[in-house]
Design a protein around this motif. Sequence first.
Motif, mmCIF file in Angstrom:
data_model
loop_
_atom_site.group_PDB
_atom_site.id
_atom_site.type_symbol
_atom_site.label_atom_id
_atom_site.label_comp_id
_atom_site.label_asym_id
_atom_site.label_seq_id
_atom_site.Cartn_x
_atom_site.Cartn_y
_atom_site.Cartn_z
ATOM 1 N N GLY A 274 -22.877 38.866 15.589
ATOM 2 C CA GLY A 274 -23.497 39.097 16.887
ATOM 3 C C GLY A 274 -23.920 40.540 17.057
ATOM 4 O O GLY A 274 -24.967 40.836 17.628
ATOM 5 N N GLY A 275 -23.098 41.471 16.542
ATOM 6 C CA GLY A 275 -23.455 42.885 16.590
ATOM 7 C C GLY A 275 -24.177 43.315 15.330
ATOM 8 O O GLY A 275 -25.349 43.689 15.353
ATOM 9 N N ILE A 276 -23.468 43.247 14.178
ATOM 10 C CA ILE A 276 -24.026 43.675 12.886
ATOM 11 C C ILE A 276 -23.763 42.614 11.828
ATOM 12 O O ILE A 276 -22.687 42.011 11.780
ATOM 13 C CB ILE A 276 -23.397 45.006 12.420
ATOM 14 N N TRP A 277 -24.744 42.412 10.950
ATOM 15 C CA TRP A 277 -24.597 41.576 9.759
ATOM 16 C C TRP A 277 -24.796 42.463 8.539
ATOM 17 O O TRP A 277 -25.822 43.143 8.409
ATOM 18 C CB TRP A 277 -25.623 40.453 9.773
ATOM 19 N N VAL A 278 -23.804 42.495 7.635
ATOM 20 C CA VAL A 278 -23.857 43.319 6.423
ATOM 21 C C VAL A 278 -23.822 42.375 5.228
ATOM 22 O O VAL A 278 -22.876 41.596 5.079
ATOM 23 C CB VAL A 278 -22.669 44.298 6.355
ATOM 24 N N GLU A 279 -24.825 42.459 4.334
ATOM 25 C CA GLU A 279 -24.955 41.427 3.309
ATOM 26 C C GLU A 279 -25.538 41.988 2.020
ATOM 27 O O GLU A 279 -26.089 43.091 1.988
ATOM 28 C CB GLU A 279 -25.861 40.314 3.870
ATOM 29 N N ASP A 280 -25.368 41.244 0.936
ATOM 30 C CA ASP A 280 -26.017 41.530 -0.343
ATOM 31 C C ASP A 280 -25.673 42.917 -0.879
ATOM 32 O O ASP A 280 -26.548 43.679 -1.295
ATOM 33 C CB ASP A 280 -27.537 41.376 -0.194
ATOM 34 N N GLY A 281 -24.375 43.247 -0.875
ATOM 35 C CA GLY A 281 -23.931 44.486 -1.496
ATOM 36 C C GLY A 281 -24.086 45.738 -0.664
ATOM 37 O O GLY A 281 -23.742 46.836 -1.117
ATOM 38 N N ALA A 282 -24.591 45.624 0.547
ATOM 39 C CA ALA A 282 -24.756 46.806 1.395
ATOM 40 C C ALA A 282 -23.398 47.324 1.858
ATOM 41 O O ALA A 282 -22.400 46.603 1.855
ATOM 42 C CB ALA A 282 -25.627 46.472 2.601
ATOM 43 N N LYS A 283 -23.362 48.590 2.275
ATOM 44 C CA LYS A 283 -22.138 49.213 2.760
ATOM 45 C C LYS A 283 -22.374 49.737 4.174
ATOM 46 O O LYS A 283 -23.346 50.437 4.428
ATOM 47 C CB LYS A 283 -21.717 50.363 1.847
ATOM 48 N N ALA A 284 -21.467 49.384 5.072
ATOM 49 C CA ALA A 284 -21.528 49.899 6.435
ATOM 50 C C ALA A 284 -20.303 50.765 6.685
ATOM 51 O O ALA A 284 -19.171 50.309 6.507
ATOM 52 C CB ALA A 284 -21.587 48.760 7.444
ATOM 53 N N VAL A 285 -20.528 52.010 7.072
ATOM 54 C CA VAL A 285 -19.450 52.955 7.360
ATOM 55 C C VAL A 285 -19.588 53.365 8.822
ATOM 56 O O VAL A 285 -20.557 54.030 9.201
ATOM 57 C CB VAL A 285 -19.529 54.187 6.440
ATOM 58 N N LEU A 286 -18.614 52.953 9.646
ATOM 59 C CA LEU A 286 -18.729 53.129 11.090
ATOM 60 C C LEU A 286 -17.610 54.015 11.625
ATOM 61 O O LEU A 286 -16.450 53.868 11.244
ATOM 62 C CB LEU A 286 -18.662 51.774 11.800
ATOM 63 N N ALA A 287 -17.968 54.924 12.526
ATOM 64 C CA ALA A 287 -16.994 55.778 13.203
ATOM 65 C C ALA A 287 -17.314 55.805 14.694
ATOM 66 O O ALA A 287 -18.485 55.881 15.087
ATOM 67 C CB ALA A 287 -17.034 57.198 12.635
ATOM 68 N N ARG A 288 -16.279 55.689 15.514
ATOM 69 C CA ARG A 288 -16.419 55.786 16.975
ATOM 70 C C ARG A 288 -17.546 54.885 17.493
ATOM 71 O O ARG A 288 -18.363 55.283 18.322
ATOM 72 C CB ARG A 288 -16.660 57.246 17.387
ATOM 73 N N THR A 289 -17.556 53.662 17.001
ATOM 74 C CA THR A 289 -18.582 52.693 17.390
ATOM 75 C C THR A 289 -17.912 51.499 18.060
ATOM 76 O O THR A 289 -16.868 51.030 17.609
ATOM 77 C CB THR A 289 -19.397 52.253 16.165
ATOM 78 N N LYS A 290 -18.526 51.002 19.146
ATOM 79 C CA LYS A 290 -17.924 49.941 19.948
ATOM 80 C C LYS A 290 -18.763 48.670 19.901
ATOM 81 O O LYS A 290 -19.994 48.722 19.943
ATOM 82 C CB LYS A 290 -17.769 50.406 21.400
ATOM 83 N N PHE A 291 -18.054 47.536 19.845
ATOM 84 C CA PHE A 291 -18.677 46.216 19.895
ATOM 85 C C PHE A 291 -18.063 45.468 21.073
ATOM 86 O O PHE A 291 -16.866 45.150 21.058
ATOM 87 C CB PHE A 291 -18.423 45.455 18.595
#
Length: 372
Positions: A75-92
């Motif tokens: 609903g917020g983020i979709w991470v797929e196919d080897g991608a990398k998501a690095v999140l700091a101080r982020t709200k859902f």
Amino acid sequence: MAKASAGIGGGAYLDDSDATVSGCRFENNVAEGIDLFGQLASFGAGLATRGPTHVLDMSDSSFVANAAGKGGSGGGIWVEDGAKAVLARTKFVNNTAASSYTHKGAGGGVAVSASASLTMSEGCVLEGNVAGPEDVGASDPSCLSGQGGGIHVSGSAITLSGVSLRRNRCETGALDAGCSGGAVSLTGRGPQATAAVAARDDDNNNNDSGGAAFDDCLFEGNEARGAATNNVYSGAGQGGAAAIRFAFPRFTGCNFTGNAAEGGGGAAPATGGAVLLFLSRGGGSSPAAAAAAAASDGGMETPPPTFVNCKFTSNIAGSGGVPTDGNALGRGFRQGHGIGGALAAIASSPLLSGCSFWNNSAVAVFPSSSDL
């Protein structure tokens, strides 16, 4: 970024792209579409990112009330196919991923799949996100159940440190046994995220994905809800805070408080008020298990699911786990029983060290003849 609509990436879509995002707000975006087979499929209502080795570096941002439509993931983020998501101080907050009759709604806040990875650090919050049937109040929501109200991870790596997961939930549909993972649903195979394990992975057997690690995280008031219908086939909730299947995470210093797995109207039990482990043995629980794991895992021993210095307080599995309409038994009667008020391990071999369990409950309530 508001009011956008697309099948993939309602607010933004990143394909084979590195991106640095800071101080952005993604609100009321929608992803809704149909796949090549004519089935409903929607991915990343707020943002979608994909592509091997590419990195989304995000900080001080928020995802609010984004909706992945039926068959939705992320609903917020979709991470797929080897991608990398690095999140700091982020709200859902209050994001949704809806189920269809062919696809489970997965990851109301975030969905991670296909050997991708997610890292969330202190200051990140997931609150009030939902995965499951879009029309929960319907007498017979003819779709599959949800998985991972806050986060759903499939065959990928996840590392959370100092993250708060509060009041997320998954909902149960009419077409399966029940929803799983009020806050987190973790499915796949991978060891704990330790440098020693990663360094030993030289046989390309997917162990270098890093597995799953949760450090100093708060799981509070999350729910895996049972079916809204009252019949013998009604499904039940599994893993009020976390549902783990075929995976071997490590939880260190985590606090599980007031989470609930709710029974349905049928005979299926509500399982794991805080955590459900299913077919998650690992290879370190016994010499025989270690040998079997090494033989099937390219010569590498897989650690068992591990809980170190964790607290389990006031969690509940069973009928009437969380009243939702003023009725002490929840939404109508809840006939099924509860298994594992805090932790339910089924065909699994968890390792627990220095943990405390206080005021948890496994409850069974059966209707009287006047209720039938």
